[in-house]
Design a protein around this motif. Structure first.
Motif, PDB file in Angstrom:
ATOM      1  N   GLN A  47       0.835  -1.194   0.000  1.00  0.00           N
ATOM      2  CA  GLN A  47       0.000   0.000   0.000  1.00  0.00           C
ATOM      3  C   GLN A  47       0.871   1.245   0.000  1.00  0.00           C
ATOM      4  N   ASP A  49       0.332   5.403   0.200  1.00  0.00           N
ATOM      5  CA  ASP A  49      -0.607   6.495   0.453  1.00  0.00           C
ATOM      6  C   ASP A  49       0.049   7.826   0.120  1.00  0.00           C
ATOM      7  N   ASP A  56      -3.615   0.638  -3.067  1.00  0.00           N
ATOM      8  CA  ASP A  56      -3.559  -0.573  -2.250  1.00  0.00           C
ATOM      9  C   ASP A  56      -3.759  -1.789  -3.151  1.00  0.00           C
TER      10      ASP A  56
END
Length: 605
Positions: A47, A49, A56
């Protein structure tokens, strides 16, 4: 040792062997007692961010939807090169592969649908693409010994094939499209177009926009393959201009005189600016994509578990045989039929040296779908048994297409006499010092022949290497020139060649030769007369010779000898009667002659 392995992997054959080895390794791993580790590896979640944005995915999807974007970006770069400066830039060159490539997409899809019917129609996209790297590698193994022209034809064909296949993936196999990210992706494409229009030569802005484009496409729900292809298409490609090379040469001279860090940086920037951003990005990415990205993709997708009756189920599945027939039969029939129709309709011709048997062999090898096919399999099917059946079909097609190509190439050689699929490599006619213009020792053991064009900037740079040859080889080489005016791009070259022949009648061919290259941008008839005056030639005789049909015919004979010898562009060099391949700088030619001398028996020296 490591250097030799790296060099081998950069070849077509080396890349194909690596890909095949990784595929076999993936199959063995997935069918071994350690198969659980294979499955769990690609299911590892990763994942990333970025603020409110979240990417993800498991490792398998990062390979297929992340790294493979680089593969399609490189494909887009290659398509742009072919459209701008390559084999698709002229109508006569692009129509035959365009028709053949389109038929090579449509016919396989129809055959797949005819066999599979309503059982799994969504898999038709698995049979439309060709794995160019695998195709070229197998061609090097089973094709004619000399097959460069066929290779160019198949590369051109694969450009059309890849463009259609990637468009199908992006449009057909995308779902749940999000409007906001899609608009951002559109803005990124506009930004790439504007960078090209502004002639931005730095690669960093393009790379940053492409990264944002990939992220936006992923968030939009569209398969990023089409984003990679479109991004590559929008990165401008261009031939290197003589003025840029001269500018860089002057920067090198400044560094030679003052070797400082600031001047070195100017040299680096000058070098980058002289080469189009498309070519620079392609050079940087091509080897990592072929040696790392595509093999990693094969490792992640070719490992199917065939134990427990899975192989038997696949061999009786209509999906398996739909994929096999679509790739092996469909590509052969579609490409061969499309080529035949295009040639018969007069839309274009086959490349010089490529016969119908070679086209059949190349069409058969185009049935190696592999990379694009495996990607579509993962997108089209959700049921594990269908994925296994389609993957088995792709692997079977790889083997069968390679064997069929080998049979057809052998048949073309035995039945139709197609020993090669390339241009001639022997100088025709041989050098005759009674008629050819030469410099150096007339009795020299080695001869270099250059086909030149007086408007060609690369000829102007290459012709100066004679002095280095003379100084390094000390009377062991003579230098001969013949004319090859490229009328479609250099409208003044033919008359300039006649002017050089007119000067030869007054004993000043080489003086006019040097003067014409020194003034390449001024080759109108009046300019030629001024050069004749500068050399002290008889103006009336020069004017009469400039209009003499015999001299025009001599230049035409040189151009015809170039065609018969396999020279299509300038400069083209022949070393001791054989066409020289690769760089034509003085150091390379000197090394080639020294290698010939080292191979000679002692009594022949």
């Amino acid at each position: 040792m490591a250097l030799k392995i790296a060099q081998r992997l950069r070849t077509d054959t080396g890349a194909a062997v690596l890909l095949l080895s990784v595929t076999l390794f993936a199959l063995l791993w997935a069918n071994s007692p350690f198969s659980a580790s294979y499955t769990s590896l690609w299911e590892i979640p990763v994942q990333v961010d970025l603020g409110d944005l979240a990417f993800d995915m498991d490792l398998h999807h990062w390979v297929n939807d992340g790294l493979m974007v680089l593969f399609f970006f490189v494909v887009g770069l290659e398509v742009r090169q072919e459209l701008t400066i390559g084999s698709l830039r002229r109508r006569s060159q692009r129509l035959v592969p365009l028709v053949a490539g389109t038929a090579g997409v449509v016919v396989p899809a129809l055959i797949y649908l005819a066999i599979v019917g309503g059982a799994a129609p969504q898999g038709w996209g698995a049979v439309v693409g060709t794995d160019t790297a695998f195709l070229l590698g197998v061609l090097a193994l089973v094709g004619p010994r000399m097959s460069n022209q066929l290779r160019v034809f198949l590369l051109t064909l694969s450009v059309v094939d890849d463009f259609l296949a990637v468009s199908i993936i992006g449009v057909v196999y995308s779902e749940d499209v999000q409007v906001g990210p899609l608009l951002l992706a559109g803005a990124c494409l506009v930004a790439l177009w504007l960078l090209g229009r502004m002639r931005e030569w730095r690669s960093t802005p393009y790379v940053l926009v492409v990264v944002v484009l990939w992220g936006a496409t992923m968030q939009a729900g569209i398969h990023p393959s089409i984003a990679g292809m479109l991004a590559g298409l929008l990165v401008p490609a261009a031939l290197t201009k003589r003025a840029d090379v001269v500018r860089t040469k002057n920067l090198y001279r400044a560094y030679w005189q003052s070797p400082s860090a600031a001047v070195a940086r100017d040299v680096q920037l000058g070098l980058s600016r002289s080469i189009s951003v498309n070519h620079r990005l392609h050079e940087v990415l091509n080897t990592p994509v072929n040696v790392v990205v595509v093999p990693l993709f094969a490792l992640a997708n070719a490992g199917i578990d065939l134990r427990g009756g899975a192989l038997g189920e696949a061999l009786v599945s209509s999906i398996t045989w739909g994929v096999v027939a679509g790739l092996v039969v469909g590509k052969l029939v579609g490409i061969s039929l499309g080529t035949w129709v295009a040639v018969r309709l007069g839309l274009g011709t086959l490349p010089d040296g490529v016969g119908p048997g070679s086209v059949l062999g190349g069409a058969a090898l185009s049935g190696i779908g592999f990379t694009v096919s495996l990607l579509v399999v993962g997108l089209a099917f959700d049921d594990e048994s269908q994925v296994q059946a389609a993957t088995v079909g792709v692997l079977l097609a790889l083997v069968l297409a390679s064997l069929l190509g080998w049979v057809l190439f052998r048949l073309a050689r035995v039945r139709w006499g197609e020993e090669s699929a390339d241009l001639p490599t022997t100088l025709d006619p041989a050098v005759d010092l009674r008629h050819d213009h030469y410099r150096g020792n007339p009795d020299a053991p080695h001869t270099i022949v250059e086909y030149l064009d007086f408007e060609c900037p690369f000829c102007a740079r290459a012709t100066g290497m004679w002095r280095d040859l003379r100084d390094a080889l000390d009377g062991r080489v003579r230098y001969v020139v013949r004319h090859l005016p490229l009328d479609d791009v250099h409208p003044h070259a033919r008359l300039a060649a006649v002017a050089a022949e007119a000067a030869a009648r007054q004993g000043q061919f080489w003086e006019m030769h040097d003067l014409l290259f020194a003034n390449q941008t001024a080759l109108e008839a009046e300019d030629l007369r001024s050069y004749a005056d500068e050399l002290g030639l008889d103006p009336e005789q020069f004017d009469a010779d400039l209009a003499d049909e015999a001299l025009h015919a001599r230049v035409a004979d040189h151009a015809e000898s170039a065609r018969a010898s396999g020279a299509q562009g300038t400069p083209t060099f022949f070393l001791d009667g054989s066409r020289h391949r690769g760089p034509h700088d003085a150091a390379t030619l000197i090394a080639a002659i020294e290698e010939l001398e080292a191979a000679e028996p002692d009594d022949a020296r």
